[in-house]
Structure formats: structure tokens, C-alpha cells
Design an enzyme around this catalytic site. Structure first.
Site, PDB file in Angstrom:
ATOM      1  N   GLU A  72      26.238  40.264  40.068  1.00 33.47           N
ATOM      2  CA  GLU A  72      26.305  41.739  40.037  1.00 33.47           C
ATOM      3  C   GLU A  72      26.623  42.271  38.643  1.00 33.47           C
ATOM      4  O   GLU A  72      27.672  42.876  38.419  1.00 33.47           O
ATOM      5  CB  GLU A  72      27.330  42.255  41.054  1.00 33.47           C
ATOM      6  N   GLU A  92      23.211  39.075  49.219  1.00 30.70           N
ATOM      7  CA  GLU A  92      24.465  39.202  49.968  1.00 30.70           C
ATOM      8  C   GLU A  92      24.307  40.359  50.949  1.00 30.70           C
ATOM      9  O   GLU A  92      23.711  41.380  50.616  1.00 30.70           O
ATOM     10  CB  GLU A  92      25.634  39.563  49.038  1.00 30.70           C
TER      11      GLU A  92
HETATM   12  C1  GLA Z   1      30.117  41.700  45.910  1.00 29.93           C
HETATM   13  C2  GLA Z   1      30.300  40.364  45.226  1.00 29.93           C
HETATM   14  C3  GLA Z   1      30.786  39.296  46.142  1.00 29.93           C
HETATM   15  C4  GLA Z   1      31.853  39.829  47.067  1.00 29.93           C
HETATM   16  C5  GLA Z   1      31.321  41.007  47.832  1.00 29.93           C
HETATM   17  C6  GLA Z   1      32.300  41.566  48.841  1.00 29.93           C
HETATM   18  O1  GLA Z   1      28.903  41.885  46.429  1.00 29.93           O
HETATM   19  O2  GLA Z   1      29.109  39.942  44.602  1.00 29.93           O
HETATM   20  O3  GLA Z   1      31.293  38.241  45.355  1.00 29.93           O
HETATM   21  O4  GLA Z   1      32.964  40.199  46.325  1.00 29.93           O
HETATM   22  O5  GLA Z   1      31.039  42.024  46.908  1.00 29.93           O
HETATM   23  O6  GLA Z   1      31.747  42.633  49.559  1.00 29.93           O
END
Ligand code: GLA
Length: 701
Positions: free
Chosen positions: A186, A337
Site C-alpha cells: 500500500e 486484500e
Molecule cells: C491494509 C494493510 C494490511 C492490513 C489491513 C487491515 O490493507 O495492507 O497489512 O493492515 O490494512 O485492514
């Protein structure tokens, strides 16, 4: 030495960006035709999870993987935070554990996506070289103990990132069970380091772009407020209010730095890995820290992390964000994710309703995702995210949500054949532009103007009628679309105007929304009234814009019926005898009374329409109806009841449809002809769907 290597890298990248033929960073025209998101030898659509073996004794892994296999989970993303385990001390690497984890996963028919761990530099690194730590806007250097603490612009940090990525690539670049790579995690979660090193790089970047200070001073109109710069070193990092030209360039510089940061790792991974291994990044939907059309360019495909946060899924917003991500590279994508029920980071972390996550997973596939991963498999016993949703409890046994993933993943497996080689093909495109978004954000003029919300209202209405919408860069090839709609295209420099006019001249219908065509590439006002270079083709222009008051009435009436404007109203004027007025304002502030709000004009073989106001829901729906009729757009499926979303993926001569009921009540969908119901395993002409119900349809032919 470190500095020298870094400088070389910077010079190389700068020269690529500014080289010769003024390479347009928005040019996304060269695209592969294969579907790089579908892994040869694997199912066409995959379910996965984000797994952290480094947090558990190795003796436990077998059990985890057996539970994954039982749920038909086929992918793990792995290692993206495990730097201290992979390089426990400077220059000493240990990848054996990761190798064993990947092999064991493969034994359970699970492939791995390896993440580079550069969002979490280890304590030995930040202690010994504190200059790798990011400096916040307030001038304070962050301390170790959270994540995203590395500085994207630190030359030393780049060297460490390159080294760990290279060592990983050497070790896993030929591993048959590794299907791809995720760079960092991210990006932009914490955006920049506001230190002197960043400032100097920004100044160098500006110098490479503008060549002379005279040029920069002219383009930014620095005669205003004595902002004139006599030396490159005087130019500040914009924190808070600043010249709009400088602010837009800062955003482009941030884009450049993150792209270079990413490239630093891509280079070594590509050097040591087989081409079949993809390279992606997990983006965050409408996060606007950098230009995603630029940063995703060197990646194999884009991925994103789909979180609802608080409340429940908004199908329009979620669908739009999938389509935005698909449009970054005009390729299918992955959901790297998504939330297993609940997150831990919102003000109220409610659980999704039973069945809602399954509907979301299918919506992702419907919009062009070929993989959906749940974050995360099992919670670490300690750490910042103990309350986050998981598939296993702290006891290592499945929580109730596991069953929903199990069901959905088995459904993926059952119907995966139908999705092989398929993607989304649309007749309608919405244009999105980071330059325009930022230009509006810097000077909103009314806090009520939310360009993404406005985009969403166009999207929802057009999506319901056409049942398929692409969201693409304003510079994307447009000739295949019957209708192109740009709701807030504030920045239209001459080259973009030419690109849009070319589309219209050859028969396309371009619809511009409020605030269009006001600025050039330097964020300067154009010398023409809006829509600038498009005035002649439109046969009309904006005489004056007005931020509309909250509790006042701004009536509208005309061909699309009666209704109201809110937030923003532009007083339009016809300049050609054949310009048609479609909507007019009623009596309001005196200025707008009886003035045109929407005009349309033919140009070449096509048409340009300008909508100068934010319309209420009823008028927006009528406007969408008019746009699709006028442009000859046909729905990809046919009528469906309210609250039901239908999507189409198209492959070589075959279509597959996904229908999802997001309404609160059950719905019956009549099919255009007898179809195969792939989940139910029957053929029928109607489908009954409870709330969150899903069916996958194929022609029975
Ligand atoms: C982000 C991060 C993950 C985790 C999620 C939790 O997407 O990339 O590592 O922390 O948030 O929602």
C-alpha cells in the site's frame, strides 16, 4: 558511494521522463492482449489469503495450510512484512524458512505471491541509519515501532530496499511455486518525507522539467504575491496553502518518487526472475497521493485492497472502485486484500452481514478481478491489529466466517472454466484524471464539491442502463466507446483537447460535466472560458460559474424533466445557431434565471454535450437515459430488478454473466433467454435470488 548510485538512478529516471519527444506520462496506449492476471496451470479465478508464517512456529504451518486447502484456498501472499526475519542483521540473510513455507504451501496446491518487505524496515536498520526514517510535515522524524516509517526519497533506504528485493529475487525468481511479486505494501500509506533531501530532489526535478527559472516563474505566475524565485534552492515543499502550479507539480513529483522507488525494486526482480512471475502493487482505490495511471505503468497488472470499513458494502461505490482499478492498466486486476467480516481501524468496526462478503467477492470477479485474498488468515497474538477479522481464531481453529470463504472458494472452483480468458468490455467510459481531481481539491470553491461523489452519481446511473462501464484515464484510447463521459475534467491542456476532439470527430459522444476545461497542465487558468479548447466544437461556453448555497432552490427544467441543481451551477451560453439547450435554470440568484444549464452540439460525425450543474437524482437518471439513447448504447444483458447488479465478462466468442442481489429483499430475475445457471447446475429462464444471492449465467447454446 551510496549517494553516487542513487544519483545515477535519479538521473536515469529523470532523463527517461523528460527525454526527447516529450513522453506523455499518461500515455497508456501500449497494452498486452493476453490476460496476465490468470496464471497458466491454475484456475482462472482464485481465492487466497494473506498468511504470515513468520509469526508462528513452523510445526503449525502444516495445519494452517491443510485448513486453507480444505477451503479451496489456492493463493497465499506472503513475506511482505518479514524483513527482520529475512535479514536478521545487516547483510545476513535467511530465506530458508520462507522457502520451506512456499514448498509446504505448494504441497497443499497453494501458490505464493511474495511481497517485498520494504514497508517495514527492521530496527537494526533504523537504529544504525536514522536517516532512512521518514520526516513528518511538522519536521519530526518518526520513531521505530509502526510501519511505513522508511523514507521513500532516502538514497540510503533505496539501496537497502534494492538489496533485499534482489536477494529475494535471486532466491525465489525461479521458484515454480512463486507466481508473482508484490512490491512494498500500500504505497503512500504514509506519503512523503518532508526533509531537506526531498526538498532538494524536488528542486532538481523542477529544474529538469522547466529548464529555466524564467519559464517556471511564468508558468506559475509567480509575479502574484511576490512568489518569484531567483534560485532553484528557494522553492519550498508545499505544506498548507501554496501556489496551485507548485502544488500540482509537487503531486507529480511525489508520483515520480514513488514510481522510482517502485522501479528500484522492479529492476532487480525482473533481472533475477522468470517473466511468468508477475509484478504488482496493492493500491487503495481512490487514494489520491499519486497518479495511479503513471505508477501502475511498469507493473504487470494492478491490484487493490477492498475494505468496507464501517457499515455495509455500497455496490455502486465498490463497483466503481473495481472499475477504476481495472482502468489503471485497462487489464483485469487482483483484489490483494479484502475484509474477512470486520476491520479494526474504523470508528465502528461492525461485521459484514452473513453472505455480504461472498457477494463482494463475486462482485470483484464480475468487474474483472481474477483473484480475491482475505486479509488475514490468522491474527498475530500481539501487534497493532489484534481485533481485525480473520479466518481462524487465536486457538487456530476456524471462526464462523471461514465457512463463507470455504463456500465462495468452492464456487470459484466450480465455475472457473467459464471465466478463462474473459474480461470486461464496455461501450461507455468515464474519464478520471488525477490532475483534475487535485486541481479541484486545491481550490474547491465550495466544500460541498466532491468530484469522486459526482463521478459516482454518473457511474451509478450509467452502469444501471449499460450494465458495464470502464473508468479510464482521459488520455486512454477512446475510439471503441460509444459514449465517453468526463464529469469534472478541470484540467484540459491543448493535447488532451485534441485527443478528445479526435474521438468526437470520428463519431463519439463526449459529455462534459461541471468545472470542465478551466485549467492547463500548469494548473493555470486557460485564456478561454470553459471548456477552453473545446468551446468551438461545443458551440457554447461557460459565462460564469456559481457555488450554490446549501438551503436555496435552484430549479431546472427542460427536455430531461423538472428538478434542481445543487452544489455547483454554471451559466452556459450558446455560441452557434445549431447548439441545442437541453436544460435551463429557473428563478434563483438572478444571474442564473432562465439561462442554459445543459447544451449539446454536433461536431464532425459526433457530438459534445456540456452539463453545467450538479443534478438531483431524478434529473441525473434522465440525463443518463438520454446519454445512452443518444449514443446508441445497449445494455449487455437486459432489464433486472432494482438492487440487482448484472455484469458481463467476455472471452473468445463467449459471455459469462454474474448477477448479484444487493437489495434487502429477495428478487426474481428474468433472463433474456434460457441460460445455464452454473452455481445451481441447472438451466432456466428465471433466477430467484435472496439478499446477497449470486448466480453465474452462461448462454445455454
Ligand atoms: C491494509 C494493510 C494490511 C492490513 C489491513 C487491515 O490493507 O495492507 O497489512 O493492515 O490494512 O485492514
Amino acid at each position: 558511494m551510496l549517494l553516487r548510485i542513487y544519483r545515477l538512478l535519479v538521473v536515469c529516471l529523470l532523463s527517461q521522463v523528460f527525454a526527447g519527444a516529450q513522453a506523455n506520462p499518461h500515455d497508456v496506449s501500449s497494452q498486452a492482449t493476453a490476460i496476465p492476471t490468470q496464471i497458466p496451470g491454475q484456475d482462472a479465478i482464485l481465492m487466497g489469503t494473506d498468511w504470515y508464517p513468520e509469526q508462528w512456529p513452523e510445526s503449525r504451518w502444516e495445519k494452517d495450510l491443510a485448513l486453507m486447502e480444505a477451503a479451496n484456498i489456492k493463493v497465499v501472499r506472503i513475506a511482505e512484512f518479514a524483513w527482520s526475519k529475512m535479514e536478521p542483521s545487516e547483510g545476513h540473510y535467511d530465506f530458508d524458512w520462507l522457502d520451506r513455507a512456499i514448498s509446504l504451501a505448494a504441497k497443499h496446491h497453494i501458490v505464493s505471491v511474495v511481497g517485498t518487505p520494504t514497508a517495514t524496515p527492521p530496527a537494526w536498520l533504523t537504529q544504525k541509519y536514522p536517516d532512512v526514517l521518514r520526516v513528518e510535515e511538522n519536521g519530526r522524524r518518526v520513531t521505530h515501532g509502526n510501519r511505513a516509517h522508511g523514507s521513500v526519497t532516502s538514497p540510503r533506504y533505496r539501496v537497502f530496499c534494492r538489496q533485499i528485493a534482489e536477494k529475494m529475487a535471486v532466491r525465489f525468481g525461479h521458484n515454480p511455486n512463486v507466481v508473482g511479486w508484490q512490491i512494498d505494501n500500500e504505497y503512500g500509506y504514509a506519503l512523503m518525507s518532508y526533509d531537506d533531501a526531498s526538498k532538494r530532489l524536488f528542486q532538481e526535478w523542477l529544474k529538469a522539467k522547466y529548464k529555466t527559472l524564467d519559464n517556471l516563474n511564468t508558468q506559475w505566475t509567480t509575479a502574484y504575491w511576490s512568489e518569484t524565485y531567483d534560485n532553484w534552492s528557494e522553492i519550498p515543499i508545499p505544506i498548507g496553502g501554496h501556489n496551485p502550479g507548485l502544488r500540482l507539480d509537487w503531486k507529480r513529483f511525489v508520483t515520480f518518487e514513488w514510481t522510482a522507488y517502485q522501479q528500484n525494486q522492479i529492476d532487480v526482480i525482473r533481472q533475477h526472475s522468470e517473466l511468468r512471475q508477475f509484478i504488482t502493487g496493492n493500491f487503495m482505490g481512490f487514494f489520491d497521493g499519486f497518479d495511479h495511471y503513471v505508477i501502475t505503468k511498469p507493473l504487470t497488472f494492478a491490484s487493490w485492497d477492498d475494505y468496507v470499513g464501517s457499515g455495509h458494502v455500497d455496490p455502486d461505490r465498490n463497483g466503481l472502485t473495481h472499475d477504476l482499478t481495472r482502468g489503471f492498466k485497462r487489464e483485469n486486476f487482483w483484489v490483494m486484500e479484502t475484509q474477512p467480516g470486520a476491520v479494526n481501524w474504523h470508528s465502528l468496526n461492525n461485521f459484514l452481514n452473513r453472505g455480504e462478503a461472498r457477494a463482494m467477492a463475486w462482485q470483484a470477479i464480475a468487474h474483472g478481478a481474477d483473484d480475491v485474498n482475505y486479509w488475514q488468515w490468522r491474527s498475530a497474538l500481539n501487534g497493532q491489529e489484534q481485533y481485525h477479522g480473520t479466518l481462524l481464531g487465536p486457538d487456530g481453529m476456524p471462526v464462523p466466517f471461514y465457512d463463507e470463504v470455504n463456500q465462495t472458494a468452492h464456487e470459484f472452483g466450480k465455475v472457473q472454466n467459464a471465466f478463462k480468458g474473459t474480461t470486461v468490455v464496455s461501450q461507455v467510459a468515464l474519464l478520471y484524471s488525477y490532475d483534475s481531481h487535485w486541481a479541484i481539491q486545491f481550490q474547491k470553491h465550495t466544500e460541498l464539491y466532491d468530484d469522486v461523489k459526482i463521478l459516482e452519481s454518473y457511474y451509478g446511473n450509467l452502469r444501471r442502463l449499460s450494465q458495464s462501464v470502464d473508468v479510464v484515464s482521459a488520455y486512454a484510447p477512446l475510439s471503441d466507446y460509444k459514449l465517453v463521459v468526463a464529469p469534472s475534467l478541470n484540467v484540459i491542456p491543448e493535447d488532451l483537447a485534441k485527443h478528445l476532439l479526435e474521438y468526437v470527430r470520428h463519431g463519439g459522444h463526449l459529455v462534459l460535466g461541471p468545472r470542465s476545461g478551466m485549467k492547463d497542465q500548469f494548473n493555470s487558468l486557460l485564456r478561454q472560458r470553459q471548456p477552453g479548447f473545446l468551446v468551438d466544437a461545443l458551440g457554447g461556453r461557460v459565462e460564469q460559474y456559481y457555488a450554490l448555497e446549501k438551503d436555496k432552490d435552484y430549479p431546472l427544467s427542460g427536455q430531461w424533466g423538472d428538478g434542481k441543481a445543487s452544489v455547483w451551477g454554471e451559466q452556459l451560453k450558446s455560441l452557434a445557431p445549431d447548439t441545442e439547450v437541453l436544460l435551463k435554470y429557473g428563478k434563483s440568484n438572478g444571474w442564473l434565471d432562465d439561462q442554459p444549464a445543459v447544451i449539446t452540439h454536433t461536431y464532425g460525425k459526433g457530438r459534445i454535450t456540456y452539463i453545467g450543474a450538479v443534478l438531483d437524482d431524478k434529473l441525473m437518471a434522465a440525463a443518463a437515459q438520454w446519454m445512452v439513447q443518444q449514443s446508441g448504447v445497449t445494455p449487455v444483458f437486459g432489464p433486472v430488478p432494482e438492487g440487482v447488479e448484472v455484469s458481463r465478462r467476455t472471452g473468445d466468442g463467449h459471455d459469462v454473466f454474474v448477477v448479484i442481489n444487493f437489495a434487502q429483499e429477495a428478487r426474481t430475475v428474468s433472463l433474456p433467454r434460457t441460460m445455464k445457471l452454473l452455481l445451481a447446475g441447472t438451466e432456466a429462464q428465471t433466477v430467484d435470488l435472496p439478499q446477497y444471492g449470486v448466480e453465474i449465467l452462461e448462454d445455454a447454446r
